[in-house]
Scaffold this motif. Structure first.
Motif, PDB file in Angstrom:
ATOM      1  N   ASP A  84      22.483  37.645  29.234  1.00  0.00           N
ATOM      2  CA  ASP A  84      23.441  36.468  29.737  1.00  0.00           C
ATOM      3  C   ASP A  84      23.458  35.389  29.324  1.00  0.00           C
ATOM      4  OD1 ASP A  84      24.091  38.863  31.548  1.00  0.00           O
ATOM      5  OD2 ASP A  84      22.885  38.576  32.849  1.00  0.00           O
ATOM      6  N   ARG A  85      24.499  34.938  28.928  1.00  0.00           N
ATOM      7  CA  ARG A  85      24.866  33.576  28.350  1.00  0.00           C
ATOM      8  C   ARG A  85      25.648  32.647  28.867  1.00  0.00           C
ATOM      9  NH1 ARG A  85      20.102  34.730  25.699  1.00  0.00           N
ATOM     10  NH2 ARG A  85      20.247  35.314  23.406  1.00  0.00           N
ATOM     11  N   VAL A  86      25.489  31.274  28.718  1.00  0.00           N
ATOM     12  CA  VAL A  86      26.266  30.287  29.249  1.00  0.00           C
ATOM     13  C   VAL A  86      26.250  29.408  27.913  1.00  0.00           C
ATOM     14  CG1 VAL A  86      24.788  29.172  30.784  1.00  0.00           C
ATOM     15  CG2 VAL A  86      27.084  28.655  30.789  1.00  0.00           C
ATOM     16  N   HIS A  87      27.403  29.011  27.309  1.00  0.00           N
ATOM     17  CA  HIS A  87      27.287  28.069  26.267  1.00  0.00           C
ATOM     18  C   HIS A  87      26.261  28.513  25.353  1.00  0.00           C
ATOM     19  CE1 HIS A  87      30.148  25.892  28.304  1.00  0.00           C
ATOM     20  NE2 HIS A  87      29.510  25.760  29.516  1.00  0.00           N
ATOM     21  N   VAL A 121      21.347  32.395  30.613  1.00  0.00           N
ATOM     22  CA  VAL A 121      21.462  31.761  31.870  1.00  0.00           C
ATOM     23  C   VAL A 121      20.189  31.481  32.700  1.00  0.00           C
ATOM     24  CG1 VAL A 121      22.425  32.442  34.151  1.00  0.00           C
ATOM     25  CG2 VAL A 121      23.876  32.852  32.049  1.00  0.00           C
ATOM     26  N   GLU A 174      18.945  28.320  31.893  1.00  0.00           N
ATOM     27  CA  GLU A 174      19.936  27.041  32.500  1.00  0.00           C
ATOM     28  C   GLU A 174      19.740  26.821  33.963  1.00  0.00           C
ATOM     29  OE1 GLU A 174      22.759  24.170  32.789  1.00  0.00           O
ATOM     30  OE2 GLU A 174      21.651  24.846  31.234  1.00  0.00           O
ATOM     31  N   VAL A 175      19.478  27.950  34.707  1.00  0.00           N
ATOM     32  CA  VAL A 175      19.031  27.878  36.014  1.00  0.00           C
ATOM     33  C   VAL A 175      17.946  27.152  36.300  1.00  0.00           C
ATOM     34  CG1 VAL A 175      18.469  29.405  38.208  1.00  0.00           C
ATOM     35  CG2 VAL A 175      20.300  29.897  36.784  1.00  0.00           C
ATOM     36  N   ARG A 196      18.517  23.304  35.664  1.00  0.00           N
ATOM     37  CA  ARG A 196      19.218  22.635  36.823  1.00  0.00           C
ATOM     38  C   ARG A 196      18.355  22.783  38.209  1.00  0.00           C
ATOM     39  NH1 ARG A 196      25.588  24.755  36.721  1.00  0.00           N
ATOM     40  NH2 ARG A 196      25.682  24.660  34.432  1.00  0.00           N
ATOM     41  N   VAL A 210      25.043  25.765  41.093  1.00  0.00           N
ATOM     42  CA  VAL A 210      24.806  26.716  39.967  1.00  0.00           C
ATOM     43  C   VAL A 210      26.019  27.714  39.929  1.00  0.00           C
ATOM     44  CG1 VAL A 210      22.575  26.548  39.503  1.00  0.00           C
ATOM     45  CG2 VAL A 210      23.183  28.326  41.255  1.00  0.00           C
ATOM     46  N   ASP A 270      28.802  28.155  38.918  1.00  0.00           N
ATOM     47  CA  ASP A 270      29.611  28.571  37.789  1.00  0.00           C
ATOM     48  C   ASP A 270      28.758  29.730  36.717  1.00  0.00           C
ATOM     49  OD1 ASP A 270      27.697  26.234  37.255  1.00  0.00           O
ATOM     50  OD2 ASP A 270      28.399  26.237  35.170  1.00  0.00           O
ATOM     51  N   LEU A 271      27.237  29.773  36.927  1.00  0.00           N
ATOM     52  CA  LEU A 271      26.354  30.482  36.284  1.00  0.00           C
ATOM     53  C   LEU A 271      26.440  31.731  36.987  1.00  0.00           C
ATOM     54  CD1 LEU A 271      23.522  28.248  35.639  1.00  0.00           C
ATOM     55  CD2 LEU A 271      25.538  28.619  34.337  1.00  0.00           C
TER      56      LEU A 271
END
Length: 109
Positions: free
Chosen positions: A22-25, A29, A32-33, A36, A90, A92-93
């Motif tokens: 699972d990716r974001v940019h 993910v 990124e979690v 944050r 979070v 958006d994730l």
């Protein structure tokens, strides 16, 4: 020697179930979690890699050397109001993942 009584306080446990792929940019993910969570100065966060799991599809997901299809969980235990604020930060994730929030009690001696 006297022992102190256990002290406890209410908290919430946030568990985010996802896959390593699972990716974001173009970034995982789960990383990124964690980023944050650190920025929000939460008490801590743990990523747990599962041996095997399955979701709504019923297909088994397990770690393979050449695959990023391994199931993971990000787990955070924190005060209820901080979990609610973090969920908003979070949101958006959290597409195509499973999010569970449990009422728990932190017990410290």
């Amino acid at each position: 020697m006297t022992t102190q009584p256990a002290v406890s306080r209410p908290a919430r446990r946030l568990s985010i179930f996802l896959e390593h792929r699972d990716r974001v940019h173009q970034r995982p993910v789960l990383l990124e979690v964690l980023r944050r969570a650190r920025r929000a100065k939460l008490s801590g966060a743990t990523v747990v890699r599962a041996e095997v799991g399955y979701g709504a599809s019923g297909r088994l997901h397990r770690p393979h050397a050449l695959s990023e299809d391994s199931p993971h969980a990000v787990v955070i235990v924190e005060a209820p109001e901080r979990i609610e604020a973090f969920l908003a930060a979070v949101s958006d994730l959290l597409t195509d993942v499973v999010v569970v929030v449990d009422e728990v009690e932190i017990v410290a001696t």
